[in-house]
Design a protein around this motif. Structure first.
Motif, short mmCIF file in Angstrom:
data_model
loop_
_atom_site.label_atom_id
_atom_site.label_comp_id
_atom_site.label_asym_id
_atom_site.label_seq_id
_atom_site.Cartn_x
_atom_site.Cartn_y
_atom_site.Cartn_z
N GLY A 192 0.79 -1.22 0.00
CA GLY A 192 0.00 0.00 0.00
C GLY A 192 0.82 1.27 0.00
O GLY A 192 1.91 1.33 -0.58
N PHE A 199 -0.10 -4.47 3.85
CA PHE A 199 -1.30 -4.53 4.68
C PHE A 199 -2.12 -5.74 4.26
O PHE A 199 -1.92 -6.31 3.18
CB PHE A 199 -2.12 -3.24 4.55
N ASN A 202 -11.35 -2.04 4.79
CA ASN A 202 -9.98 -1.57 4.59
C ASN A 202 -9.94 -0.06 4.43
O ASN A 202 -9.04 0.62 4.93
CB ASN A 202 -9.36 -2.21 3.33
N ASP A 246 -6.27 1.69 5.36
CA ASP A 246 -5.32 0.95 4.51
C ASP A 246 -5.52 1.31 3.04
O ASP A 246 -4.57 1.28 2.25
CB ASP A 246 -5.52 -0.56 4.66
N ARG A 303 -2.65 6.18 -1.42
CA ARG A 303 -3.32 4.98 -0.93
C ARG A 303 -3.92 4.20 -2.09
O ARG A 303 -4.46 4.79 -3.02
CB ARG A 303 -4.45 5.34 0.04
#
Length: 468
Positions: A323, A329, A377, A382, A413
């Motif tokens: 990530g 992650f 997520n 994340d 991200r």
């Protein structure tokens, strides 16, 4: 030789805009007070003369705004979309300034409805008139009129790419007279454009004053000559521009900084490194993911039951992905395959008719329902609702060596959906094309762009023909 007199054109354009603004304002007054559409509201107590006196302030205001929003730059290569966007922005700001002025001056009798009509009419007429001007100019240039004569200094990839674009767009009205270069023999041609001499020939060519522009297109290994060439060109008064031979390294819209007079060009402009932008995007992610979890909760429960009864194993499948800032992650998905060894899972792509995929798995993979747990997520931070899709560490290591700029995607991200995905680059498709789209998204991010991608994701549907 026909010169492109930009100053004369700008003056003419200003006069046309004055007429358009005044006519739009007059037409708005007629629609509001004489057409009979608004009999019951805002009847108005001010005279026609009073409304027309306001043009003394309105016309100069709009001309200043049009100048501020670069609406008097050359139309040779300025796109319609950019011009249309700037017209909308200038008119919106103009309306806001006028309404603020009326409020501060307490001019309650001045018709706000008329101003709203003026706002709409002026935008439409400006767009119409400017597109007519654009059409006339481009047709003149195609017929050999209103041309701009250019000489290229330096034979390089940049020179070839510049020539390619000029040849593809004759409506721009650029005529390349030739190329000067110290390392390529005289007479060598590229798409009909000849090398006509050495760079020192500028000393003879420039005093003749037959050029409109000099485009410096030196190769990377010749940049030591740049200062000398710029000095010669500026002494002659010929407009000079520099087309760098490193466009494969630096983006078309580089992010520049002024470090106490020292220009600094950032290799990559990433709007999401800005704290405010990051905060706004994170707020949208939290609100969006919570809304989606609540909205899709019945489907999430139903799929959970179906996955559980379809084959032994966990409902939610966790897979390590890379990530933001290259940090790994655990990405959540509904399990769509039979339970397999960790080694096999890490390094194998899913293939067509893969025997490991369960019956329910085929459906939820095809419809992208298996991705729904990733809303959690997003909620955790994340992932984001929109961004480049994350990849497994094994493939990240593989692609970082094979594909230039691949690792740039980890400056933001990863997302549930992205610009590549809404353009059909999902599943078993070209990684290189996906990266090109991801980089475009990263460098051109806006909140509006995110909403556009989310809308396109819904409009185009969740069906993934490339998902196995």
């Amino acid at each position: 030789m026909i010169k492109d007199n930009q100053k004369y054109f700008n003056r003419l354009h200003v006069i046309i805009d004055m007429i358009v603004v005044a006519f739009s304002y007059l037409l708005a007054w007629i629609i509001r007070f004489k057409a009979g559409f608004f009999k019951d509201i805002d009847a108005g107590t001010l005279s026609f003369q009073t409304y027309m006196y306001a043009l003394i302030f309105i016309v100069p205001l709009y001309l200043i705004l049009y100048y501020a929003f670069t609406l008097y730059t050359s139309k040779r290569v300025q796109g319609r979309r950019l011009e249309g966007s700037n017209i909308l922005k200038a008119n919106s700001l103009g309306l806001l300034i006028i309404l603020t002025g009326l409020y501060l001056l307490k001019l309650v009798d001045f018709s706000r409805h008329m101003l709203l009509i003026f706002y709409g009419v002026n935008i439409i007429l400006e767009l119409l008139v400017r597109n007519i001007i654009r059409y006339v100019l481009r047709n003149m240039r195609k017929r050999g009129m209103n041309l701009r004569h250019i000489l290229l200094v330096g034979y390089s990839r940049a020179a070839e790419e510049y020539i390619d674009r000029i040849k593809q767009n004759p409506q721009w009205g650029y005529l390349i007279r030739g190329i000067l270069d110290d390392n390529v023999e005289r007479g060598v041609k590229y798409k009909g454009i000849k090398v006509i001499g050495k760079i020192d020939n500028l000393l003879v060519i420039l005093p003749e004053n037959r050029l409109d522009e000099i485009a410096i297109t030196l190769g990377l290994d010749e940049y030591s000559k740049l200062e000398h060439i710029v000095s010669l060109c500026e002494k002659s008064g010929v407009h000079t521009k520099f087309i760098p031979d490193y466009n494969n390294i630096i983006p078309t819209k580089p992010y520049t900084e002024d470090l106490l007079g020292l220009p600094v060009v950032n290799i990559r402009h990433v709007p999401l490194t800005n704290t405010f932008n990051m905060l706004v995007k994170r707020i949208v992610d939290i609100i969006g993911s919570l809304t989606a979890i609540i909205l899709f909760s019945p489907m999430i429960l139903l799929v959970s039951v179906l996955v559980k009864i379809s084959s032994p194993g966990p409902i939610i499948y966790k897979q390590e992905r890379v990530g933001l800032h290259n940090k790994p992650f655990s990405m959540y998905k509904f399990r769509s395959m039979e339970v397999q060894s960790e080694k096999e899972e890490k390094s194998k792509w899913t293939v067509k008719n893969d025997p490991r995929v369960t019956t329910i798995g085929k459906i939820i993979r095809k419809t992208s329902i298996d991705e729904f747990p990733q809303f959690f997520n997003v909620l955790k931070g994340d992932m984001s609702l929109v961004g480049p899709r994350p990849e497994r560490p094994f493939f990240v290591e593989k692609f970082r060596e094979e594909i230039p700029r691949y690792m740039v995607k980890h400056q933001v991200r990863p997302g549930l959906t992205g610009w590549a995905q809404v353009n059909g680059l999902r599943g078993n498709t070209s990684i290189r094309k996906r990266i090109d789209h991801d980089l475009y998204y990263i460098e051109n991010w806006t909140l509006g762009f995110d909403f556009k991608i989310m809308i396109l994701t819904v409009v185009k549907g969740f069906i993934n023909k490339n998902a196995y």
